[in-house]
Design a protein around this motif. Structure first.
Motif, PDB file in Angstrom:
ATOM      1  N   ILE A 171       0.826  -1.200   0.000  1.00  0.00           N
ATOM      2  CA  ILE A 171       0.000   0.000   0.000  1.00  0.00           C
ATOM      3  C   ILE A 171       0.868   1.260   0.000  1.00  0.00           C
ATOM      4  O   ILE A 171       0.506   2.279  -0.599  1.00  0.00           O
ATOM      5  N   MET A 172       2.043   1.205   0.639  1.00  0.00           N
ATOM      6  CA  MET A 172       2.957   2.350   0.625  1.00  0.00           C
ATOM      7  C   MET A 172       3.499   2.589  -0.777  1.00  0.00           C
ATOM      8  O   MET A 172       3.681   3.740  -1.195  1.00  0.00           O
ATOM      9  N   SER A 173       3.739   1.492  -1.511  1.00  0.00           N
ATOM     10  CA  SER A 173       4.198   1.623  -2.898  1.00  0.00           C
ATOM     11  C   SER A 173       3.118   2.274  -3.758  1.00  0.00           C
ATOM     12  O   SER A 173       3.412   3.138  -4.596  1.00  0.00           O
ATOM     13  N   LEU A 174       1.875   1.861  -3.531  1.00  0.00           N
ATOM     14  CA  LEU A 174       0.752   2.435  -4.277  1.00  0.00           C
ATOM     15  C   LEU A 174       0.641   3.928  -4.011  1.00  0.00           C
ATOM     16  O   LEU A 174       0.487   4.734  -4.951  1.00  0.00           O
ATOM     17  N   LEU A 175       0.721   4.319  -2.751  1.00  0.00           N
ATOM     18  CA  LEU A 175       0.635   5.740  -2.385  1.00  0.00           C
ATOM     19  C   LEU A 175       1.805   6.520  -2.973  1.00  0.00           C
ATOM     20  O   LEU A 175       1.623   7.654  -3.466  1.00  0.00           O
ATOM     21  N   ALA A 176       2.980   5.931  -2.940  1.00  0.00           N
ATOM     22  CA  ALA A 176       4.165   6.600  -3.491  1.00  0.00           C
ATOM     23  C   ALA A 176       4.015   6.831  -4.990  1.00  0.00           C
ATOM     24  O   ALA A 176       4.325   7.924  -5.504  1.00  0.00           O
ATOM     25  N   GLN A 177       3.501   5.814  -5.709  1.00  0.00           N
ATOM     26  CA  GLN A 177       3.298   5.957  -7.156  1.00  0.00           C
ATOM     27  C   GLN A 177       2.258   7.032  -7.464  1.00  0.00           C
ATOM     28  O   GLN A 177       2.407   7.820  -8.411  1.00  0.00           O
ATOM     29  N   LEU A 178       1.201   7.072  -6.651  1.00  0.00           N
ATOM     30  CA  LEU A 178       0.169   8.102  -6.836  1.00  0.00           C
ATOM     31  C   LEU A 178       0.735   9.497  -6.609  1.00  0.00           C
ATOM     32  O   LEU A 178       0.468  10.427  -7.382  1.00  0.00           O
ATOM     33  N   ILE A 179       1.516   9.655  -5.565  1.00  0.00           N
ATOM     34  CA  ILE A 179       2.080  10.966  -5.243  1.00  0.00           C
ATOM     35  C   ILE A 179       3.096  11.408  -6.292  1.00  0.00           C
ATOM     36  O   ILE A 179       3.062  12.554  -6.772  1.00  0.00           O
ATOM     37  N   ILE A 180       3.985  10.488  -6.676  1.00  0.00           N
ATOM     38  CA  ILE A 180       5.007  10.820  -7.685  1.00  0.00           C
ATOM     39  C   ILE A 180       4.351  11.164  -9.025  1.00  0.00           C
ATOM     40  O   ILE A 180       4.619  12.211  -9.622  1.00  0.00           O
ATOM     41  N   GLY A 181       3.468  10.270  -9.494  1.00  0.00           N
ATOM     42  CA  GLY A 181       2.792  10.499 -10.776  1.00  0.00           C
ATOM     43  C   GLY A 181       1.935  11.745 -10.752  1.00  0.00           C
ATOM     44  O   GLY A 181       1.961  12.562 -11.679  1.00  0.00           O
ATOM     45  N   GLY A 182       1.158  11.913  -9.680  1.00  0.00           N
ATOM     46  CA  GLY A 182       0.278  13.073  -9.565  1.00  0.00           C
ATOM     47  C   GLY A 182       1.042  14.379  -9.514  1.00  0.00           C
ATOM     48  O   GLY A 182       0.636  15.376 -10.134  1.00  0.00           O
ATOM     49  N   SER A 183       2.142  14.400  -8.795  1.00  0.00           N
ATOM     50  CA  SER A 183       2.957  15.617  -8.671  1.00  0.00           C
ATOM     51  C   SER A 183       3.534  16.032 -10.027  1.00  0.00           C
ATOM     52  O   SER A 183       3.515  17.209 -10.399  1.00  0.00           O
ATOM     53  N   VAL A 184       4.044  15.046 -10.755  1.00  0.00           N
ATOM     54  CA  VAL A 184       4.592  15.322 -12.086  1.00  0.00           C
ATOM     55  C   VAL A 184       3.502  15.866 -13.012  1.00  0.00           C
ATOM     56  O   VAL A 184       3.709  16.864 -13.721  1.00  0.00           O
ATOM     57  N   TYR A 185       2.339  15.245 -12.979  1.00  0.00           N
ATOM     58  CA  TYR A 185       1.238  15.657 -13.862  1.00  0.00           C
ATOM     59  C   TYR A 185       0.790  17.084 -13.551  1.00  0.00           C
ATOM     60  O   TYR A 185       0.632  17.915 -14.455  1.00  0.00           O
ATOM     61  N   VAL A 186       0.583  17.383 -12.265  1.00  0.00           N
ATOM     62  CA  VAL A 186       0.117  18.714 -11.871  1.00  0.00           C
ATOM     63  C   VAL A 186       1.164  19.771 -12.201  1.00  0.00           C
ATOM     64  O   VAL A 186       0.833  20.846 -12.728  1.00  0.00           O
ATOM     65  N   LEU A 187       2.422  19.477 -11.918  1.00  0.00           N
ATOM     66  CA  LEU A 187       3.494  20.441 -12.188  1.00  0.00           C
ATOM     67  C   LEU A 187       3.577  20.782 -13.676  1.00  0.00           C
ATOM     68  O   LEU A 187       3.629  21.961 -14.063  1.00  0.00           O
ATOM     69  N   LEU A 188       3.599  19.757 -14.516  1.00  0.00           N
ATOM     70  CA  LEU A 188       3.689  19.984 -15.964  1.00  0.00           C
ATOM     71  C   LEU A 188       2.440  20.685 -16.497  1.00  0.00           C
ATOM     72  O   LEU A 188       2.532  21.514 -17.413  1.00  0.00           O
ATOM     73  N   SER A 189       1.282  20.387 -15.913  1.00  0.00           N
ATOM     74  CA  SER A 189       0.040  21.050 -16.330  1.00  0.00           C
ATOM     75  C   SER A 189       0.062  22.530 -15.981  1.00  0.00           C
ATOM     76  O   SER A 189      -0.400  23.375 -16.760  1.00  0.00           O
ATOM     77  N   ILE A 190       0.601  22.854 -14.812  1.00  0.00           N
ATOM     78  CA  ILE A 190       0.719  24.261 -14.404  1.00  0.00           C
ATOM     79  C   ILE A 190       1.649  25.012 -15.359  1.00  0.00           C
ATOM     80  O   ILE A 190       1.355  26.141 -15.791  1.00  0.00           O
ATOM     81  N   VAL A 191       2.757  24.377 -15.702  1.00  0.00           N
ATOM     82  CA  VAL A 191       3.699  24.994 -16.640  1.00  0.00           C
ATOM     83  C   VAL A 191       3.019  25.242 -17.986  1.00  0.00           C
ATOM     84  O   VAL A 191       3.141  26.328 -18.574  1.00  0.00           O
ATOM     85  N   TYR A 192       2.299  24.241 -18.465  1.00  0.00           N
ATOM     86  CA  TYR A 192       1.609  24.383 -19.755  1.00  0.00           C
ATOM     87  C   TYR A 192       0.588  25.532 -19.729  1.00  0.00           C
ATOM     88  O   TYR A 192       0.570  26.375 -20.634  1.00  0.00           O
ATOM     89  N   CYS A 193      -0.256  25.563 -18.694  1.00  0.00           N
ATOM     90  CA  CYS A 193      -1.300  26.596 -18.612  1.00  0.00           C
ATOM     91  C   CYS A 193      -0.695  27.985 -18.454  1.00  0.00           C
ATOM     92  O   CYS A 193      -1.206  28.962 -19.000  1.00  0.00           O
TER      93      CYS A 193
END
Length: 488
Positions: free
Chosen positions: A444-466
């Motif tokens: 479950i810690m691996s799942l949470l880590a993947q969600l946080i890592i993936g989500g952070s990258v997605y949000v950051l790149l989306s902010i840059v794009y917008c």
């Protein structure tokens, strides 16, 4: 009733949808382990049948009522007349639907009769469903607060009383009563805010035809959104119904967030049309497409990245088949999102009811015939994918059809331009999730880590794009943040 602005409405509706989604998220792993796949399959199957009677009771009033209330919101007498004449028709039709359900349950049903009987409470809840009044007035606060309290009480009762598959009737009773009370508690406030007024019998009849017209599309939509579960229950096993239902629950999370956009913008779009403000209508459709692309692409590529691990941890080994079903259903997030924007912000506000109905009928026909055909010919272990393919095919056709008839107002390049950047960002996020998973265990810690890592990258790149390419959006967000700082 005092109307709220779009930002407040979005926040209220978003908070409510979070509550509506979080509660099933909390309950689902508990229910899969206590009730099991057979009992949950029975519930999903019975609920799908009861749903048809609820849809008949609503008689197209949800969209028609919102549209009419939104147009008459500034005229108190007209508002009162519109609401009470519509509500009177609704009560009559709801009583008829409930009577038919009771007759159907008594004469046709021979198995699971207790569950069918309890679901009569769910059918009866349609009698008091007046959310269309509040949504038409853009007053979401009352719906959100009252229904949220009911949902939390429902959660507590299920955890306290449902302990084994033998408690399926208790779970059904709590769920049905939750919906019933959620509708009932809004009625006193509506009576105080929109006092009864005399209206003629002819006034009721005026509304009947457009309601009947829209009801055709509502019934057709229900056939290709709920009928899959009915078909799986009739042609395969109740366990397959449970797998399909609980896969849909995960895919419905982002779909529900996206549906908030249409719910909030529908009454505003009706006003844009009434005021012939095409510029504002087009601008908000663009904003909606961007938000749909942001949420939708994150969801699709996120589910592709974590589905296997998520299902194993969340639902348990009994529901392992849900992983592949979730992946197969994930494109619906974007497909349905785009279709919903076209329907709620252009077609229905512009009273393109005929085209909307035809689209719904075509969708239903495609889904029903394709699903039946595939469920019958596929091997037993793949029959559930017959329903999946039927649903996706119907939604793709429906979205394409809607776009074609609205292409004079909504351009293909605008849709692609809104979605493509987020798709590219989503692919990058998926790659990072898969790469990080190599160095992690299946916990479950691996799942949470993947969600946080993936989500952070997605949000950051989306902010840059917008910030670079969608400066108007960035400016609006910045203004809202500054406004909130000045007015905490």
């Amino acid at each position: 009733m005092r109307k709220q602005n779009i930002t407040k409405n979005f926040i209220y509706q978003l908070l409510y949808q979070i509550i509506v989604l979080v509660i099933p998220l909390i309950l689902s792993p508990y229910l899969t382990r206590t009730l099991g796949d057979t009992a949950l399959g029975v519930y999903a199957y019975v609920n799908s049948i009861a749903f048809y009677f609820v849809e008949f009771a609503m008689l197209g009033i949800a969209k028609y009522g919102q549209r009419l209330i939104a147009k008459n919101a500034d005229n108190a007498d007209k508002l009162r007349e519109s609401f009470w004449s519509l509500f009177s028709i609704h009560m009559i039709v709801s009583f008829i639907s409930l009577a038919f359900y009771l007759i159907f349950t008594g004469l046709v049903i021979h198995t699971d009769k207790a569950i069918f009987a309890i679901e009569a409470i769910y059918v009866a809840s349609a009698l008091f469903d007046i959310t269309w009044l509040f949504y038409g007035l853009e007053n979401f606060k009352n719906v959100v607060i009252r229904n949220s309290v009911v949902k939390i009480i429902e959660l507590i009762l299920i955890f306290g009383l449902v302990k084994s598959p033998n408690d399926l009737w208790i779970y059904t009773l709590i769920s049905a009563l939750g919906i019933f009370l959620g509708q009932l508690v809004l009625l006193p406030y509506a009576i105080r805010s929109v006092p009864p007024i005399y209206f003629s019998y002819k006034t009721m009849l005026i509304h009947l035809k457009p309601m009947l017209v829209l009801s055709i599309s509502v019934i057709a939509v229900s056939l290709y959104t709920v009928f899959d579960k009915t078909l799986l229950g009739l042609l395969t096993t109740k366990e397959n119904v449970a797998y399909y239902e609980y896969s849909n629950k995960i895919v419905n999370i982002p779909k529900t967030f996206i549906s908030v956009i249409g719910t909030i913008m529908f009454p505003r779009a009706c006003k844009f049309v009434a005021n012939n403000d095409l510029k504002s209508q087009k601008k908000y459709i663009h904003y909606s497409l961007l938000l749909t692309g942001f949420i939708g692409m994150a969801s699709i590529f996120g589910l592709l990245g974590i589905s296997n691990l998520f299902v194993d941890i969340y639902y348990g080994p009994l529901f392992s088949q849900c992983s592949s079903i979730i992946i197969a259903l994930s494109p619906l997030v974007i497909i349905i999102g785009i279709g919903d924007i076209i329907r709620t912000q252009y077609m229905i506000p512009n009273e393109m009811d005929k085209q909307y109905i035809l689209c719904s009928i075509y969708n239903a026909a495609i889904n029903i015939f394709l699903s039946i055909f595939l469920i019958n010919i596929l091997p037993s272990q793949y029959k559930i994918f017959g329903a999946v393919i039927g649903t996706i095919s119907a939604e793709v056709f429906g979205c394409t059809y809607q776009f074609i008839i609205c292409k004079g107002f909504i351009k293909a390049k605008e849709i692609v331009a809104s979605l493509l950047p987020f798709a590219v960002i989503g692919v990058l996020m998926l790659g990072i999730i898969r790469l990080s998973a190599i160095y992690m265990s299946g916990s479950i810690m691996s799942l949470l880590a993947q969600l946080i890592i993936g989500g952070s990258v997605y949000v950051l790149l989306s902010i840059v794009y917008c910030t670079i390419f969608e400066k108007e959006i960035a400016q609006i967000i910045a203004k809202k943040i500054n406004h909130n700082k000045r007015n905490p």
